[in-house]
Scaffold this motif. Structure first.
Motif, PDB file in Angstrom:
ATOM      1  N   ASP A  26      34.820  41.549 -35.162  1.00  0.00           N
ATOM      2  CA  ASP A  26      34.837  41.409 -33.703  1.00  0.00           C
ATOM      3  C   ASP A  26      34.950  42.790 -33.075  1.00  0.00           C
ATOM      4  O   ASP A  26      35.878  43.540 -33.356  1.00  0.00           O
ATOM      5  CB  ASP A  26      36.026  40.542 -33.285  1.00  0.00           C
ATOM      6  N   LYS A  27      33.995  43.142 -32.227  1.00  0.00           N
ATOM      7  CA  LYS A  27      34.006  44.430 -31.537  1.00  0.00           C
ATOM      8  C   LYS A  27      34.406  44.299 -30.076  1.00  0.00           C
ATOM      9  O   LYS A  27      34.294  45.241 -29.306  1.00  0.00           O
ATOM     10  CB  LYS A  27      32.625  45.096 -31.638  1.00  0.00           C
ATOM     11  N   GLY A  28      34.870  43.117 -29.668  1.00  0.00           N
ATOM     12  CA  GLY A  28      35.377  42.927 -28.316  1.00  0.00           C
ATOM     13  C   GLY A  28      34.389  42.238 -27.389  1.00  0.00           C
ATOM     14  O   GLY A  28      33.314  41.813 -27.784  1.00  0.00           O
ATOM     15  N   ARG A  29      34.795  42.148 -26.142  1.00  0.00           N
ATOM     16  CA  ARG A  29      34.002  41.455 -25.123  1.00  0.00           C
ATOM     17  C   ARG A  29      32.707  42.196 -24.826  1.00  0.00           C
ATOM     18  O   ARG A  29      32.697  43.419 -24.707  1.00  0.00           O
ATOM     19  CB  ARG A  29      34.777  41.355 -23.805  1.00  0.00           C
ATOM     20  N   LEU A  30      31.653  41.463 -24.678  1.00  0.00           N
ATOM     21  CA  LEU A  30      30.369  42.029 -24.286  1.00  0.00           C
ATOM     22  C   LEU A  30      30.488  42.751 -22.950  1.00  0.00           C
ATOM     23  O   LEU A  30      29.900  43.820 -22.754  1.00  0.00           O
ATOM     24  CB  LEU A  30      29.313  40.918 -24.205  1.00  0.00           C
ATOM     25  N   GLU A  54      25.318  30.363 -17.756  1.00  0.00           N
ATOM     26  CA  GLU A  54      26.413  29.392 -17.697  1.00  0.00           C
ATOM     27  C   GLU A  54      27.666  29.745 -18.489  1.00  0.00           C
ATOM     28  O   GLU A  54      28.493  28.882 -18.734  1.00  0.00           O
ATOM     29  CB  GLU A  54      25.907  28.000 -18.105  1.00  0.00           C
ATOM     30  N   ASP A  55      27.856  30.982 -18.919  1.00  0.00           N
ATOM     31  CA  ASP A  55      29.106  31.310 -19.618  1.00  0.00           C
ATOM     32  C   ASP A  55      30.307  31.206 -18.678  1.00  0.00           C
ATOM     33  O   ASP A  55      31.382  30.771 -19.100  1.00  0.00           O
ATOM     34  CB  ASP A  55      29.058  32.666 -20.323  1.00  0.00           C
ATOM     35  N   ALA A  56      30.127  31.538 -17.419  1.00  0.00           N
ATOM     36  CA  ALA A  56      31.220  31.398 -16.453  1.00  0.00           C
ATOM     37  C   ALA A  56      31.501  29.920 -16.193  1.00  0.00           C
ATOM     38  O   ALA A  56      32.655  29.492 -16.189  1.00  0.00           O
ATOM     39  CB  ALA A  56      30.880  32.115 -15.153  1.00  0.00           C
ATOM     40  N   LYS A  57      30.450  29.153 -15.989  1.00  0.00           N
ATOM     41  CA  LYS A  57      30.590  27.723 -15.698  1.00  0.00           C
ATOM     42  C   LYS A  57      31.235  26.982 -16.867  1.00  0.00           C
ATOM     43  O   LYS A  57      32.068  26.108 -16.678  1.00  0.00           O
ATOM     44  CB  LYS A  57      29.219  27.124 -15.399  1.00  0.00           C
ATOM     45  N   GLN A  59      33.161  28.292 -19.125  1.00  0.00           N
ATOM     46  CA  GLN A  59      34.381  29.015 -19.508  1.00  0.00           C
ATOM     47  C   GLN A  59      34.290  29.544 -20.941  1.00  0.00           C
ATOM     48  O   GLN A  59      35.102  29.247 -21.805  1.00  0.00           O
ATOM     49  CB  GLN A  59      35.615  28.131 -19.327  1.00  0.00           C
ATOM     50  N   GLN A  60      33.275  30.371 -21.172  1.00  0.00           N
ATOM     51  CA  GLN A  60      33.063  30.993 -22.472  1.00  0.00           C
ATOM     52  C   GLN A  60      33.129  32.506 -22.322  1.00  0.00           C
ATOM     53  O   GLN A  60      32.678  33.061 -21.324  1.00  0.00           O
ATOM     54  CB  GLN A  60      31.711  30.585 -23.038  1.00  0.00           C
ATOM     55  N   CYS A  61      33.670  33.156 -23.325  1.00  0.00           N
ATOM     56  CA  CYS A  61      33.805  34.606 -23.324  1.00  0.00           C
ATOM     57  C   CYS A  61      32.871  35.182 -24.391  1.00  0.00           C
ATOM     58  O   CYS A  61      33.065  34.957 -25.585  1.00  0.00           O
ATOM     59  CB  CYS A  61      35.247  34.997 -23.627  1.00  0.00           C
ATOM     60  N   PRO A  62      31.829  35.926 -23.979  1.00  0.00           N
ATOM     61  CA  PRO A  62      30.908  36.495 -24.960  1.00  0.00           C
ATOM     62  C   PRO A  62      31.519  37.699 -25.687  1.00  0.00           C
ATOM     63  O   PRO A  62      31.954  38.653 -25.057  1.00  0.00           O
ATOM     64  CB  PRO A  62      29.697  36.911 -24.125  1.00  0.00           C
ATOM     65  N   LYS A  74      25.634  40.657 -33.144  1.00  0.00           N
ATOM     66  CA  LYS A  74      25.272  39.413 -32.479  1.00  0.00           C
ATOM     67  C   LYS A  74      26.369  39.055 -31.499  1.00  0.00           C
ATOM     68  O   LYS A  74      27.529  39.439 -31.663  1.00  0.00           O
ATOM     69  CB  LYS A  74      25.003  38.288 -33.471  1.00  0.00           C
ATOM     70  N   VAL A  75      25.992  38.324 -30.470  1.00  0.00           N
ATOM     71  CA  VAL A  75      26.935  37.873 -29.453  1.00  0.00           C
ATOM     72  C   VAL A  75      27.294  36.424 -29.751  1.00  0.00           C
ATOM     73  O   VAL A  75      26.414  35.585 -29.958  1.00  0.00           O
ATOM     74  CB  VAL A  75      26.342  38.011 -28.037  1.00  0.00           C
ATOM     75  N   VAL A  76      28.594  36.141 -29.785  1.00  0.00           N
ATOM     76  CA  VAL A  76      29.096  34.795 -30.017  1.00  0.00           C
ATOM     77  C   VAL A  76      29.896  34.390 -28.785  1.00  0.00           C
ATOM     78  O   VAL A  76      30.746  35.150 -28.315  1.00  0.00           O
ATOM     79  CB  VAL A  76      29.993  34.744 -31.279  1.00  0.00           C
ATOM     80  N   LEU A  77      29.615  33.191 -28.272  1.00  0.00           N
ATOM     81  CA  LEU A  77      30.348  32.677 -27.117  1.00  0.00           C
ATOM     82  C   LEU A  77      31.609  31.982 -27.605  1.00  0.00           C
ATOM     83  O   LEU A  77      31.552  31.011 -28.352  1.00  0.00           O
ATOM     84  CB  LEU A  77      29.477  31.722 -26.315  1.00  0.00           C
ATOM     85  N   ILE A  78      32.761  32.482 -27.165  1.00  0.00           N
ATOM     86  CA  ILE A  78      34.060  31.951 -27.548  1.00  0.00           C
ATOM     87  C   ILE A  78      34.562  31.035 -26.440  1.00  0.00           C
ATOM     88  O   ILE A  78      34.620  31.451 -25.278  1.00  0.00           O
ATOM     89  CB  ILE A  78      35.078  33.091 -27.785  1.00  0.00           C
TER      90      ILE A  78
END
Length: 86
Positions: A26-30, A54-57, A59-62, A74-78
């Motif tokens: 994990d390298k942190g938030r996009l 829709e990540d805000a809608k 409630q996901q943190c990339p 790669k980007v993973v939505l948490i």
């Protein structure tokens, strides 16, 4: 209000690399990679400009994950959790 369990140290994940199948780091938030000041800006407001639908809608943190073996990102939505459940 919701919060990211990775950003807040409540959870650790290591998704597998699609190429070598090893765990990724994990390298942190996009959002923190946008510019020098993005880490200090409103998270929900920044999600409107991160290019992820829709990540805000939802409630996901990339988060950015990196494979130390294949040099792939790669980007993973948490999924964020509600503060009431903490």
């Amino acid at each position: 209000m919701s919060m990211c369990p990775l950003c807040n140290g409540m959870k650790v994940i290591s998704p597998n690399c699609g190429k070598c199948n090893r765990g990724m780091e994990d390298k942190g938030r996009l959002l923190d990679y946008f510019d020098d000041y993005s880490a200090y800006l409103d998270i929900d407001g920044m999600k409107l400009f991160d290019g992820i639908n829709e990540d805000a809608k939802k409630q996901q943190c990339p988060h950015v994950f990196y494979c130390l073996h294949c040099y792939i990102e790669k980007v993973v939505l948490i999924q964020e959790i509600e503060e009431a459940y903490i």
